[in-house]
Write an enzyme that holds these catalytic residues in place. Structure first.
Site, PDB file in Angstrom:
ATOM      1  N   HIS A 313       5.509  -3.642   1.925  1.00 24.87           N
ATOM      2  CA  HIS A 313       5.799  -4.976   1.410  1.00 24.87           C
ATOM      3  C   HIS A 313       6.813  -4.846   0.293  1.00 24.87           C
ATOM      4  CE1 HIS A 313       5.174  -9.016  -0.188  1.00 24.87           C
ATOM      5  NE2 HIS A 313       4.686  -9.297   1.015  1.00 24.87           N
ATOM      6  N   ASP A 371      -0.671  -8.878   7.609  1.00 26.48           N
ATOM      7  CA  ASP A 371      -0.477  -8.963   9.053  1.00 26.48           C
ATOM      8  C   ASP A 371      -1.172  -7.855   9.823  1.00 26.48           C
ATOM      9  OD1 ASP A 371       0.994 -11.278   9.060  1.00 26.48           O
ATOM     10  OD2 ASP A 371       2.824 -10.217   8.519  1.00 26.48           O
TER      11      ASP A 371
HETATM   12  N1  ACO Z   1       6.798   1.938   8.364  1.00 28.14           N
HETATM   13  C1  ACO Z   1       7.488   3.062   8.032  1.00 28.14           C
HETATM   14  N2  ACO Z   1       8.280   3.199   6.950  1.00 28.14           N
HETATM   15  C2  ACO Z   1       8.387   2.124   6.155  1.00 28.14           C
HETATM   16  C3  ACO Z   1       7.711   0.924   6.413  1.00 28.14           C
HETATM   17  C4  ACO Z   1       6.881   0.863   7.569  1.00 28.14           C
HETATM   18  N3  ACO Z   1       6.223  -0.243   7.869  1.00 28.14           N
HETATM   19  N4  ACO Z   1       8.015   0.025   5.463  1.00 28.14           N
HETATM   20  C5  ACO Z   1       8.857   0.642   4.617  1.00 28.14           C
HETATM   21  N5  ACO Z   1       9.086   1.916   5.037  1.00 28.14           N
HETATM   22  C6  ACO Z   1       9.898   2.932   4.365  1.00 28.14           C
HETATM   23  C7  ACO Z   1      11.392   2.638   4.508  1.00 28.14           C
HETATM   24  O1  ACO Z   1      11.926   3.283   5.645  1.00 28.14           O
HETATM   25  C8  ACO Z   1      11.930   3.218   3.227  1.00 28.14           C
HETATM   26  O2  ACO Z   1      11.951   4.627   3.340  1.00 28.14           O
HETATM   27  P1  ACO Z   1      13.139   5.487   2.602  1.00 28.14           P
HETATM   28  O3  ACO Z   1      12.961   5.212   1.132  1.00 28.14           O
HETATM   29  O4  ACO Z   1      12.856   6.888   2.989  1.00 28.14           O
HETATM   30  O5  ACO Z   1      14.422   4.946   3.146  1.00 28.14           O
HETATM   31  C9  ACO Z   1      10.851   2.895   2.190  1.00 28.14           C
HETATM   32  O6  ACO Z   1       9.635   2.832   2.954  1.00 28.14           O
HETATM   33  C10 ACO Z   1      11.081   1.592   1.448  1.00 28.14           C
HETATM   34  O7  ACO Z   1      11.207   0.546   2.405  1.00 28.14           O
HETATM   35  P2  ACO Z   1      12.229  -0.643   2.333  1.00 28.14           P
HETATM   36  O8  ACO Z   1      12.586  -1.036   3.741  1.00 28.14           O
HETATM   37  O9  ACO Z   1      13.357  -0.290   1.404  1.00 28.14           O
HETATM   38  O10 ACO Z   1      11.334  -1.744   1.653  1.00 28.14           O
HETATM   39  P3  ACO Z   1      11.618  -3.288   1.672  1.00 28.14           P
HETATM   40  O11 ACO Z   1      10.960  -3.812   0.472  1.00 28.14           O
HETATM   41  O12 ACO Z   1      13.067  -3.570   1.854  1.00 28.14           O
HETATM   42  O13 ACO Z   1      10.885  -3.760   3.024  1.00 28.14           O
HETATM   43  C11 ACO Z   1       9.302  -4.618   4.537  1.00 28.14           C
HETATM   44  C12 ACO Z   1       9.652  -4.381   3.058  1.00 28.14           C
HETATM   45  C13 ACO Z   1      10.459  -5.341   5.251  1.00 28.14           C
HETATM   46  C14 ACO Z   1       8.061  -5.506   4.608  1.00 28.14           C
HETATM   47  C15 ACO Z   1       9.040  -3.270   5.225  1.00 28.14           C
HETATM   48  O14 ACO Z   1       8.002  -2.581   4.560  1.00 28.14           O
HETATM   49  C16 ACO Z   1       8.718  -3.428   6.708  1.00 28.14           C
HETATM   50  O15 ACO Z   1       9.642  -3.553   7.514  1.00 28.14           O
HETATM   51  N6  ACO Z   1       7.393  -3.405   7.086  1.00 28.14           N
HETATM   52  C17 ACO Z   1       7.003  -3.610   8.444  1.00 28.14           C
HETATM   53  C18 ACO Z   1       7.085  -5.087   8.804  1.00 28.14           C
HETATM   54  C19 ACO Z   1       5.961  -5.900   8.184  1.00 28.14           C
HETATM   55  O16 ACO Z   1       4.800  -5.548   8.244  1.00 28.14           O
HETATM   56  N7  ACO Z   1       6.348  -7.042   7.592  1.00 28.14           N
HETATM   57  C20 ACO Z   1       5.403  -7.982   7.015  1.00 28.14           C
HETATM   58  C21 ACO Z   1       5.702  -8.225   5.599  1.00 28.14           C
HETATM   59  S1  ACO Z   1       4.410  -9.202   4.896  1.00 28.14           S
HETATM   60  C22 ACO Z   1       4.687 -10.768   5.417  1.00 28.14           C
HETATM   61  O17 ACO Z   1       5.772 -11.200   5.707  1.00 28.14           O
HETATM   62  C23 ACO Z   1       3.486 -11.593   5.545  1.00 28.14           C
END
Ligand code: ACO
Length: 436
Positions: A313, A371
């Protein structure tokens, strides 16, 4: 906004004179540096794609402490609201800042239930869609179309119009989502039953048919109500910011909420519950719990493009408090339906356990978000996967409209107009087509 004790001084390494910027404090949470005069004073913009450090507004609705894993609606912890209140009380709180007393609740419930039906013409509009259209495509269209039916409440600068639009949107979203479902299933639409609760009426419109009596299961009714409460608002997330930006042009509330629905659809936001359930089903087909290790290796491999949906998140760097409540509800629903051994629930628990112990997730502070379990609950209730995000939109509508109304009522409100760092070509001349 109250000024904080400090001022921020911005200095430059090239000898340009430094400038002082005001700092404001909120009631809780980080202070903000006011950069509104930065361009006038320096000719420079700030650069913050993705709004990682930018507060786009002041708000008194919802507060999240992502490090603590805390979520407050108007100061009340989500755990207390989910335990002691129902969704319509929560709507009242978000819209009007107070939890209603008995008379206030009765009045609010009456106002909402008075508006549960949609114009009969709406069903002809719906018929224009293919039967296999994605429910979020349908919802984007239907919600936007509401503005064509309610010309008496489209002036966003009129507080009465804003209030009646809020009530109409909250009342009609369940009807529209259920209509989208019935249309895809080829079943007749069920009119709303105003004697039922908000969640009970939604279950009725979804699963009743004109041939048989439908009895609302109280466990499912409470579970759905909790899903609605947990999704009701979440401060300046992508879809809420979309609603604010869209509404900042002065467009009507129905159009602004339709923009929020469109934004919510994406898999990085509201679409994650659908994507999460699809992921669980895919792992189940591959071999279930035995294949969790293999799947996790793919998630950790940056080149695979695979993410653990329902994890991570932007704001929570701790357990999403909504995920804990949802896990509790998930157990209750599965027990009530005799599905304690549901393989997808077991798979989700196994994935969660491994992820919470794995260095990759620990280092990046990736925890389950709401979720992760909400899809399993919705599936157990009988809601088809493709409708999950529409249910999320239904619940988030109150948050969107509360935030929109707060923005319009804010004396500092201006049309939203971000700046840019331009990296394209400087001015050049168009050559005749033969010389290009
Ligand atoms: N699985 C694997 N790796 C992940 C995940 C995941 N679900 N989420 C983040 N990471 C990793 C990224 O690859 C990144 O790694 P790095 O630093 O080595 O490059 C690091 O964790 C940071 O992630 P970001 O993408 O920079 O974080 P951001 O805050 O931009 O993204 C997000 C947040 C979009 C929610 C992301 O965690 C994601 O895509 N999760 C899966 C989708 C999801 O569950 N979304 C629901 C959000 S809650 C809602 O809307 C109700």
């Amino acid at each position: 906004m109250k000024p904080a004790d400090t001022q921020a001084t911005l200095s430059f390494s090239n000898g340009r004179p430094s400038i002082d910027l005001p700092v404001y404090g909120g009631s809780i949470g980080p202070d903000v540096i006011d950069i509104r005069k930065l361009y006038a004073q320096t000719g420079m913009f700030t650069y913050d794609p993705g709004f990682l450090s930018t507060a786009s507004c002041q708000s008194s609705i919802t507060y999240i402490d992502g490090d603590k894993g805390e979520l407050l609606y108007r100061g009340y912890p989500i755990e207390q609201l989910a335990t002691h209140c129902d969704f319509l009380e929560t709507c009242h709180l978000l819209l009007y800042s107070t939890l209603p007393d008995v008379a206030g609740k009765a009045d609010f419930v009456k106002r909402v239930t008075n508006h549960t039906m949609v114009n009969e013409q709406m069903q002809f509009f719906l018929r224009g869609f293919r039967r296999d259209a994605h429910p979020m495509a349908i919802m984007t269209g239907l919600v936007g179309a509401l503005s064509a039916f309610y010309h008496d409440s489209t002036d966003i600068h009129n507080p009465e119009h804003r209030d009646i639009s809020a009530i109409r949107l909250i009342a009609k979203m369940p009807t529209l989502v259920a209509m989208a479902y019935k249309y895809s299933a080829g079943q007749p639409y069920m009119y709303p039953r105003n004697s039922l609760s908000y969640a009970g009426n939604f279950l009725h419109m979804m699963f009743a048919n004109p041939c048989e009596e439908y009895v609302v299961n109280p466990v499912l009714e409470r579970a759905l109500d909790r899903i609605f409460i947990l999704h009701a608002d979440h401060e300046q997330n992508a879809s809420t910011s979309t609603v604010r930006l869209c509404g900042s042009s002065g467009t009507n509330p129905f159009a602004a909420i339709a923009a929020g629905v469109a934004c919510l659809w994406g898999p990085a936001h509201g679409g994650a519950n659908e994507a999460c359930l699809n992921m669980l089903e895919d792992i189940q087909k591959m071999g279930g719990v035995a294949k969790v290790g293999e799947f996790m290796n793919q998630v950790k491999d940056k080149n695979s493009g695979v993410k653990l949906m329902g994890f991570g998140h932007r704001v929570y760097k701790n357990y999403d408090p909504r995920a804990k409540l949802m896990q509790e509800t998930c157990r209750e629903v599965l027990v009530a339906l005799g599905l304690e051994n549901d393989p997808l629930f077991k798979l989700a628990m196994a994935l969660e356990k491994i992820a919470l112990e794995d260095d990759y997730f620990v280092q990046r502070k990736l925890y389950p978000n709401v979720d992760f379990y909400s899809g399993i609950v919705q599936r157990a209730i009988g809601i088809p996967t493709s409708l999950f995000t529409a249910v999320f939109a239904l619940a988030r509508t109150v948050g969107w409209i509360a935030q929109l109304n707060e923005m319009i009522g804010d004396p500092e409100y201006k049309i939203g107009r971000p700046r840019q760092l331009f990296t394209g070509s400087t001015q050049r001349d168009v050559l005749p087509i033969s010389q290009r």
